[in-house]
Write an enzyme that holds these catalytic residues in place. Structure first.
Site, PDB file in Angstrom:
ATOM      1  N   SER A 135       7.609   4.339   5.722  1.00 52.41           N
ATOM      2  CA  SER A 135       6.491   3.464   5.391  1.00 52.41           C
ATOM      3  C   SER A 135       5.256   4.345   5.226  1.00 52.41           C
ATOM      4  O   SER A 135       5.280   5.340   4.500  1.00 52.41           O
ATOM      5  CB  SER A 135       6.302   2.398   6.469  1.00 52.41           C
ATOM      6  N   TYR A 149       0.055  -1.694  -2.822  1.00 54.53           N
ATOM      7  CA  TYR A 149       0.780  -0.725  -1.994  1.00 54.53           C
ATOM      8  C   TYR A 149       0.828  -1.221  -0.556  1.00 54.53           C
ATOM      9  O   TYR A 149       1.892  -1.231   0.077  1.00 54.53           O
ATOM     10  CB  TYR A 149       0.099   0.643  -2.069  1.00 54.53           C
ATOM     11  N   LYS A 153       4.053  -2.244   1.961  1.00 56.83           N
ATOM     12  CA  LYS A 153       4.285  -1.564   3.236  1.00 56.83           C
ATOM     13  C   LYS A 153       4.166  -2.518   4.418  1.00 56.83           C
ATOM     14  O   LYS A 153       4.958  -2.448   5.367  1.00 56.83           O
ATOM     15  CB  LYS A 153       3.323  -0.379   3.383  1.00 56.83           C
TER      16      LYS A 153
END
Length: 277
Positions: A135, A149, A153
């Protein structure tokens, strides 16, 4: 310790390449996925008996399932699954196209979910194993210009934390690795940038442009050392749920979580006011 078998996605660069190199050097076997086998020809030539290159597009969920099933069938056992493939997408939310949004969600979130789900029955049936999800400290801390993004994650971290509780009794450990900035192609090569709008110039949404320019200083993280810590974590019992790599990443994560907790603690009365009396 006996050699182990690892499956790692995205081994052509970054953490995937560092992990593969160190594992092959110590005598382990690696099934490494790439989108172009020419980029790992050095591994194939140097380690013909212990490196297996497989073409894989993480957005093709049927192909992900087929590969996982086939390699467990062919190899008999895979000890560690490393979900590493992914990329960064930068730009304000409204600068991103629908295609860019769909692609990063498919690659960074849906693909890893499919990989892990496909591996679970095999790991359970063989009596254990380890899942390592790469991650980012961006799975806990959010910055402007990184919204999609962060969405992927934060999403994969929630998925993995839940799965870890589901499979612990079967001897399957799950570790979420949260690296800070490192000197890999993620930041200096593979990062994707939206079509920028001048209205966001001189705002936090475009601050990432400074980070992506090596002239402004390189990231502090050493990919080789980070890869070593990740490999070491595979033998830890019980499996660490989260592992932050990089002092800046850890400091930022702690500060963010402390601020979040402090904010929650101010809401005691309003939270209780909605309970049925």
């Amino acid at each position: 310790m006996s050699p182990q078998t690892w499956m790692i996605t995205g081994v052509n660069s970054g953490f995937g390449r560092e992990l593969t190199q160190q594992l092959l050097d110590r005598g382990d076997r690696v099934v490494g996925t790439v989108r172009n086998t020419a980029k790992v020809s050095d591994f194939t030539e140097a380690h013909p008996d212990t490196f297996i290159a497989e073409l894989l597009e993480m957005t093709d969920t049927a192909a992900v399932r087929e590969l996982v099933d086939r390699k467990f069938r062919d190899l008999g056992r895979i000890d560690v699954i490393v979900s590493n493939a992914g990329y960064g997408l930068f730009g304000a939310a409204e600068e991103l196209s629908d295609t860019q949004v769909g692609d990063i969600v498919a690659t960074n979130l849906t693909g890893p979910i499919t990989l892990i789900r496909a591996a679970l029955p095999h790991l359970r049936e063989q009596g254990g194993g380890r899942i390592i999800q790469i991650s980012s400290y961006g799975g806990q801390v959010a910055f402007a210009g990184n919204s999609l993004y962060h969405a992927t994650k934060w999403g994969i971290e929630g998925f993995c934390e839940s799965v870890a509780q589901e499979v612990e009794k079967f001897g399957v450990g799950v570790t979420i690795v949260e690296p800070g900035g490192a000197r890999t192609e993620f930041r200096y090569g593979s990062a994707r940038v939206a079509e920028l709008m001048p209205v966001y110039d001189d705002t936090p949404a475009h601050a990432f442009l400074q980070m992506l320019d090596p002239a402004n200083g390189l990231a502090p993280g050493d990919p080789a050392l980070m890869a070593t810590r990740i490999i070491e974590s595979a033998d830890q019992q019980p499996a660490p749920l989260r592992m932050v790599l990089g002092s800046v990443a850890l400091q930022s994560t702690i500060a963010t979580l402390q601020k979040r907790i402090a904010d929650f603690e101010t809401q005691t009365e309003i939270a209780a006011s909605t309970d049925i009396k």
